[in-house]
Design a protein around this motif. Sequence first.
Motif, mmCIF file in Angstrom:
data_model
loop_
_atom_site.group_PDB
_atom_site.id
_atom_site.type_symbol
_atom_site.label_atom_id
_atom_site.label_comp_id
_atom_site.label_asym_id
_atom_site.label_seq_id
_atom_site.Cartn_x
_atom_site.Cartn_y
_atom_site.Cartn_z
ATOM 1 N N ALA A 20 0.840 -1.213 0.000
ATOM 2 C CA ALA A 20 0.000 0.000 0.000
ATOM 3 C C ALA A 20 0.869 1.256 0.000
ATOM 4 O O ALA A 20 0.573 2.226 -0.708
ATOM 5 C CB ALA A 20 -0.928 -0.020 1.211
ATOM 6 N N ARG A 21 1.935 1.238 0.805
ATOM 7 C CA ARG A 21 2.829 2.404 0.882
ATOM 8 C C ARG A 21 3.403 2.762 -0.474
ATOM 9 O O ARG A 21 3.688 3.917 -0.772
ATOM 10 C CB ARG A 21 4.007 2.098 1.828
ATOM 11 N N ASN A 22 3.589 1.743 -1.311
ATOM 12 C CA ASN A 22 4.215 1.958 -2.618
ATOM 13 C C ASN A 22 3.214 1.966 -3.776
ATOM 14 O O ASN A 22 3.597 1.977 -4.941
ATOM 15 C CB ASN A 22 5.283 0.886 -2.840
ATOM 16 N N GLY A 23 1.923 1.933 -3.442
ATOM 17 C CA GLY A 23 0.876 2.008 -4.455
ATOM 18 C C GLY A 23 0.859 0.822 -5.398
ATOM 19 O O GLY A 23 0.472 0.947 -6.564
ATOM 20 N N ILE A 24 1.299 -0.357 -4.912
ATOM 21 C CA ILE A 24 1.352 -1.559 -5.753
ATOM 22 C C ILE A 24 0.167 -2.452 -5.429
ATOM 23 O O ILE A 24 -0.104 -2.742 -4.260
ATOM 24 C CB ILE A 24 2.671 -2.333 -5.521
ATOM 25 N N GLU A 25 -0.531 -2.896 -6.463
ATOM 26 C CA GLU A 25 -1.692 -3.778 -6.258
ATOM 27 C C GLU A 25 -1.251 -5.164 -5.797
ATOM 28 O O GLU A 25 -0.296 -5.730 -6.330
ATOM 29 C CB GLU A 25 -2.496 -3.930 -7.556
ATOM 30 N N VAL A 26 -1.967 -5.700 -4.808
ATOM 31 C CA VAL A 26 -1.708 -7.063 -4.362
ATOM 32 C C VAL A 26 -3.038 -7.702 -3.956
ATOM 33 O O VAL A 26 -3.866 -7.070 -3.310
ATOM 34 C CB VAL A 26 -0.684 -7.091 -3.189
ATOM 35 N N ALA A 38 -12.638 -7.884 4.185
ATOM 36 C CA ALA A 38 -12.621 -6.770 3.221
ATOM 37 C C ALA A 38 -12.419 -5.421 3.908
ATOM 38 O O ALA A 38 -11.707 -4.552 3.399
ATOM 39 C CB ALA A 38 -13.914 -6.754 2.413
ATOM 40 N N SER A 39 -13.012 -5.227 5.078
ATOM 41 C CA SER A 39 -12.899 -3.918 5.750
ATOM 42 C C SER A 39 -11.459 -3.695 6.234
ATOM 43 O O SER A 39 -10.946 -2.582 6.173
ATOM 44 C CB SER A 39 -13.883 -3.804 6.910
ATOM 45 N N LYS A 40 -10.795 -4.771 6.687
ATOM 46 C CA LYS A 40 -9.385 -4.640 7.109
ATOM 47 C C LYS A 40 -8.508 -4.276 5.919
ATOM 48 O O LYS A 40 -7.589 -3.475 6.026
ATOM 49 C CB LYS A 40 -8.891 -5.964 7.712
ATOM 50 N N ALA A 41 -8.788 -4.903 4.767
ATOM 51 C CA ALA A 41 -8.017 -4.612 3.554
ATOM 52 C C ALA A 41 -8.228 -3.166 3.129
ATOM 53 O O ALA A 41 -7.273 -2.450 2.796
ATOM 54 C CB ALA A 41 -8.422 -5.565 2.438
ATOM 55 N N ALA A 42 -9.485 -2.715 3.170
ATOM 56 C CA ALA A 42 -9.815 -1.344 2.765
ATOM 57 C C ALA A 42 -9.128 -0.329 3.677
ATOM 58 O O ALA A 42 -8.702 0.740 3.231
ATOM 59 C CB ALA A 42 -11.329 -1.141 2.794
ATOM 60 N N ALA A 43 -8.996 -0.672 4.951
ATOM 61 C CA ALA A 43 -8.364 0.247 5.909
ATOM 62 C C ALA A 43 -6.881 0.422 5.614
ATOM 63 O O ALA A 43 -6.291 1.454 5.932
ATOM 64 C CB ALA A 43 -8.553 -0.279 7.334
ATOM 65 N N ILE A 44 -6.276 -0.575 4.983
ATOM 66 C CA ILE A 44 -4.843 -0.483 4.661
ATOM 67 C C ILE A 44 -4.630 0.360 3.407
ATOM 68 O O ILE A 44 -3.704 1.169 3.339
ATOM 69 C CB ILE A 44 -4.224 -1.891 4.500
ATOM 70 N N GLY A 45 -5.502 0.192 2.413
ATOM 71 C CA GLY A 45 -5.358 1.016 1.212
ATOM 72 C C GLY A 45 -6.088 0.441 0.007
ATOM 73 O O GLY A 45 -6.435 -0.739 -0.010
ATOM 74 N N PRO A 46 -6.308 1.278 -1.007
ATOM 75 C CA PRO A 46 -7.098 0.874 -2.179
ATOM 76 C C PRO A 46 -6.413 -0.147 -3.086
ATOM 77 O O PRO A 46 -7.061 -0.755 -3.927
ATOM 78 C CB PRO A 46 -7.329 2.195 -2.928
ATOM 79 N N THR A 47 -5.100 -0.349 -2.919
ATOM 80 C CA THR A 47 -4.405 -1.322 -3.782
ATOM 81 C C THR A 47 -4.404 -2.724 -3.169
ATOM 82 O O THR A 47 -3.838 -3.655 -3.744
ATOM 83 C CB THR A 47 -2.941 -0.896 -4.048
ATOM 84 N N ILE A 48 -5.051 -2.880 -2.007
ATOM 85 C CA ILE A 48 -5.117 -4.180 -1.325
ATOM 86 C C ILE A 48 -6.455 -4.816 -1.690
ATOM 87 O O ILE A 48 -7.511 -4.332 -1.280
ATOM 88 C CB ILE A 48 -4.974 -4.016 0.204
ATOM 89 N N ALA A 56 -6.693 -15.646 -5.992
ATOM 90 C CA ALA A 56 -5.404 -15.085 -5.567
ATOM 91 C C ALA A 56 -4.225 -15.922 -6.059
ATOM 92 O O ALA A 56 -3.175 -15.376 -6.415
ATOM 93 C CB ALA A 56 -5.375 -14.957 -4.052
ATOM 94 N N VAL A 57 -4.402 -17.241 -6.100
ATOM 95 C CA VAL A 57 -3.269 -18.103 -6.487
ATOM 96 C C VAL A 57 -2.936 -18.028 -7.980
ATOM 97 O O VAL A 57 -1.975 -18.649 -8.431
ATOM 98 C CB VAL A 57 -3.482 -19.581 -6.060
ATOM 99 N N LYS A 58 -3.682 -17.223 -8.727
ATOM 100 C CA LYS A 58 -3.336 -16.991 -10.137
ATOM 101 C C LYS A 58 -2.141 -16.043 -10.269
ATOM 102 O O LYS A 58 -1.581 -15.898 -11.356
ATOM 103 C CB LYS A 58 -4.535 -16.412 -10.891
ATOM 104 N N ALA A 59 -1.753 -15.390 -9.173
ATOM 105 C CA ALA A 59 -0.655 -14.419 -9.209
ATOM 106 C C ALA A 59 0.673 -15.100 -9.536
ATOM 107 O O ALA A 59 0.838 -16.303 -9.343
ATOM 108 C CB ALA A 59 -0.552 -13.696 -7.870
ATOM 109 N N ASP A 60 1.621 -14.292 -10.036
ATOM 110 C CA ASP A 60 2.953 -14.812 -10.394
ATOM 111 C C ASP A 60 3.819 -15.057 -9.155
ATOM 112 O O ASP A 60 4.539 -16.040 -9.071
ATOM 113 C CB ASP A 60 3.686 -13.805 -11.307
ATOM 114 N N ILE A 61 3.756 -14.099 -8.218
ATOM 115 C CA ILE A 61 4.551 -14.188 -6.982
ATOM 116 C C ILE A 61 3.589 -14.210 -5.801
ATOM 117 O O ILE A 61 2.749 -13.315 -5.664
ATOM 118 C CB ILE A 61 5.544 -13.018 -6.861
ATOM 119 N N ILE A 62 3.716 -15.225 -4.960
ATOM 120 C CA ILE A 62 2.753 -15.439 -3.883
ATOM 121 C C ILE A 62 3.475 -15.523 -2.539
ATOM 122 O O ILE A 62 4.366 -16.356 -2.353
ATOM 123 C CB ILE A 62 1.960 -16.744 -4.126
ATOM 124 N N PHE A 63 3.093 -14.641 -1.623
ATOM 125 C CA PHE A 63 3.600 -14.706 -0.252
ATOM 126 C C PHE A 63 2.767 -15.717 0.520
ATOM 127 O O PHE A 63 1.541 -15.593 0.592
ATOM 128 C CB PHE A 63 3.463 -13.349 0.446
#
Length: 200
Positions: A20-26, A38-48, A56-63
């Motif tokens: 979120a700090r770097n404006g990167i979608e995840v 969803a509300s916790k994600a929204a509180a962190i930022g719009p890119t979450i 989610a598991v369609k992503a290239d890099i997964i934490f």
Amino acid sequence: MSYAIIGFGNIGQALARAFARNGIEVSVATTHDPASFASKAAAIGPTILPKKLAEAVKADIIFLAVRFEQHLDVAKALPTWQGKTIIDVTNAYGVSPEKLGGQPSSRFVSQAFTGSRLVKGFNHLVAAVLAQDPAVHGGRRVVFLASDDEDAATEVAGLAEKLGFAPVKLGGLSGGGLLVQGRGNSWGHLIFKDLVKFDG
């Protein structure tokens, strides 16, 4: 390149803050319905972006930021993890070395994610520290990375840089990985070491 965080406890949310700090979608997902966090994600930022696990598991890099014993449930989400890079953020503290077949915990995890490239990383800091801005006193907070796949380690190092951290590669899982793992009743020597790198 697309990113996902599986697990949205304290560590998952700390990682989300870095994005979120770097404006990167995840994408963020758990084994529960996205509406439940969803509300916790929204509180962190719009890119979450809260997603179902299958999305989610369609992503290239997964934490992988779930409790260690949950990694097997996550692994069932895909028949093969070919082409994916998994960043293992779990700690197997309390899990006996015998249960792990005497292996480093990350190598044990990698066996569940067939075909993936696995990097151990972002796991040595407590959530409260990981959640902070990694820019510290003119330096950058260090994250340690260990992998048996040099290309995957380089790729994750690039992402760590994007997120503002200073990546330090420790080599393979049997060497460097042991320095940053919890297993049985012991912690690796670099766990909980909050280090800052100064460039120049």
